[in-house]
Scaffold this active site. Sequence first.
Site, PDB file in Angstrom:
ATOM      1  N   ARG A   1      -7.303  93.725  63.087  1.00 61.74           N
ATOM      2  CA  ARG A   1      -6.191  92.858  63.173  1.00 61.74           C
ATOM      3  C   ARG A   1      -6.007  92.330  64.583  1.00 61.74           C
ATOM      4  NH1 ARG A   1      -2.100  97.098  59.655  1.00 61.74           N
ATOM      5  NH2 ARG A   1      -3.043  96.685  58.006  1.00 61.74           N
TER       6      ARG A   1
ATOM      7  N   HIS B   1       0.115  91.883  63.190  1.00 56.39           N
ATOM      8  CA  HIS B   1      -0.561  91.754  61.978  1.00 56.39           C
ATOM      9  C   HIS B   1      -0.795  90.281  61.635  1.00 56.39           C
ATOM     10  CE1 HIS B   1      -1.911  92.190  57.819  1.00 56.39           C
ATOM     11  NE2 HIS B   1      -1.494  93.290  57.874  1.00 56.39           N
TER      12      HIS B   1
ATOM     13  N   ARG C   1      -4.571  99.804  65.352  1.00 58.42           N
ATOM     14  CA  ARG C   1      -4.534 100.574  64.302  1.00 58.42           C
ATOM     15  C   ARG C   1      -5.458  99.650  63.304  1.00 58.42           C
ATOM     16  NH1 ARG C   1      -2.337 100.621  59.201  1.00 58.42           N
ATOM     17  NH2 ARG C   1      -0.539  99.235  59.959  1.00 58.42           N
TER      18      ARG C   1
ATOM     19  N   GLY D   1      10.020 109.027  54.850  1.00 57.52           N
ATOM     20  CA  GLY D   1       8.899 107.875  54.432  1.00 57.52           C
ATOM     21  C   GLY D   1       7.702 108.988  54.078  1.00 57.52           C
ATOM     22  N   LEU D   2       6.479 108.457  54.162  1.00 55.72           N
ATOM     23  CA  LEU D   2       5.291 109.293  53.900  1.00 55.72           C
ATOM     24  C   LEU D   2       5.184 110.579  54.606  1.00 55.72           C
ATOM     25  CD1 LEU D   2       2.727 106.274  52.804  1.00 55.72           C
ATOM     26  CD2 LEU D   2       3.996 107.961  51.465  1.00 55.72           C
ATOM     27  N   ALA D   3       5.417 110.237  55.964  1.00 54.55           N
ATOM     28  CA  ALA D   3       5.484 111.468  56.918  1.00 54.55           C
ATOM     29  C   ALA D   3       6.425 112.387  56.479  1.00 54.55           C
ATOM     30  CB  ALA D   3       5.173 111.153  58.258  1.00 54.55           C
TER      31      ALA D   3
END
Length: 644
Positions: A337, A273, A442, A49-51
């Site tokens: 959130r 969320h 987050r 993924g992005l990481a």
Amino acid sequence: MLYTEGRPIADGTAPDGPIEDRWSRRRFEAKLVNPANRRKLRVIVVGTGLAGGSAAATLGELGYQVTSFCYQDSPRRAHSIAAQGGINAAKNYRNDGDSIHRLFYDTVKGGDFRSRESNVHRLAEVSVEIIDQCVAQGVPFAREYGGLLDTRSFGGAQVQRTFYARGQTGQQLLLGAYQALERQIGLGTVTMHSRHEMLELVVIDGRARGVVVRDLVTGEIETHLADAVVLATGGYGNVFYLSTNAKGCNVTATWRAHRKGAYFANPCYTQIHPTCIPVSGGHQSKLTLMSESLRNDGRVWVPAQAGDTRPPREIPEDERDYYLERMYPSFGNLVPRDIASRAAKNVCDSGRGVGTTGLGVYLDFADAIGRLGRQAVADRYGNLFEMYERITGEDPYEVPMRIYPAVHYTMGGLWVDYDLQSTIPGLFVIGEANFSDHGANRLGASALMQGLADGYFVLPTTIGDYLADGPFDPVDADHPEAVRARADVDDRLRRLLAVDGDRTVDSFHRELGQLMWDHCGMERSDAGLRKALGEIRALREQFWRRVKVPGDGEGLNQALEKAGRVADFFELAELMCVDALHRAESCGGHFRSESQTPDGEAERDDERFSYVAAWEFAGADRPPVLHREDLTFSYVHPSQRSYK
């Protein structure tokens, strides 16, 4: 006994001194590896993924020999691709008062003062570099009329710092990381193994030295060894069965590391969320996210009177309750959130929820369409509106969306120090797989920021400091610890196949998920958590007696894949409930019904719980060991969090 007390834990790598200088100092003080020696060192990266994708690409660019694994058929199918709304960065392009310090402040406050100041400030510093990196890669961020990068607001902030690519930001960012990764694969510095799942960590002489993986196509078990291991395997939200995560998302990689000695921190911190399409029936296997960016222009409301079932367009303005705007006038629909989710639950519990189940609220774009025009709204959110219409059969340009909270992100994860190294030397953990940056909640658009910060900028510096102590003794697959790790994998797979019971894996997973949602979801209580612990343990025992895994381990067997993941979810679920039970306070996404203010907000207990809970695995059927890392605040002093 739920748990035992262990010695306190501390982050020994975080520099002291002025917070704005700490990351610069750490980068300067970190030992370097010269280019010729990098070619002799091997690093395993699990997850693309992005990481993981950005980390593997960057380490390959530096000259390390990288071996990368993902269970998808392509690195670009990692779940980061599903992120929609944007990525935060403190560039202050809007000249609206943003700064690195304000992003730092908003993030610490948004996490309800349960995150480390040093880590969060570093994240805010690096955020400005991420955007430049991605623009250079060709990521097609939205631009305003003059050609400059456009930004929008997200929950928990009063500035516009979120860069975006319509509702496809995660996809576009991942394609940027993917092309960088593919370049290194072409150059031979990265070796890619798709359709491989990590099932065990190899620890030799106290250091992480490799992984045991299963080829999901052939069924072959393989051992891969290296000088360091990086886990970038995402979060564990699928313990709830229904979540916004892709069905393949799981906890196995980090849980296997936990069982080998890596502490698991704050597992009860899960994020709900507020902007998801509501559950429509028992047939569903996952839920669909509607980006938080929609709350920029959509107004959230419910009927003012309970039991009002009229179509939304027939309910006059004076008979609507725009409850977020009423309760939180300073932030309105852009509260964080956790607050928006609990508010939605409360109005639905009062009988004012909408839809056939009563578990929904309206997200209405009529005002925005009237003010901006339909085309302007379509330019910003068109693909999201299209997705909503395909799923629900309703046109959100004409009628309000219906939304309800759902499990989305996990702030808990493996404990890491400032260098992103776990309690096992040589095991680094990045992105959502670690716990380090978000505290108890987050802020929206910060997940993509953390993943790319860790992969592009932080890990390449800190892992070099570790590898500079090498070269380490060479090891191969015949080392006794590597052989033992592989034997453990073989034995576990045989056990799952040998049960040959009468219940499917999915039936157990769905039942576990409902238990977790009911008792460790949006609201937790002492009695509910104790009940959940008893029922989870009974269900886990039943799983190992009655689960049915058809087929064998020789080749493709998705039931076997799922069975291994659900077995780990059972163990994780127990630890989540123990963590939630021991933390007798409310903070961020962890809301204990016994700990709330008179107006229903989360009530922290800083005197007793201002710490990271780092859990040590003590053995099967033995209580976990709690290690506390005290949190100190010198720059953002804890206060009652208010968005009113």
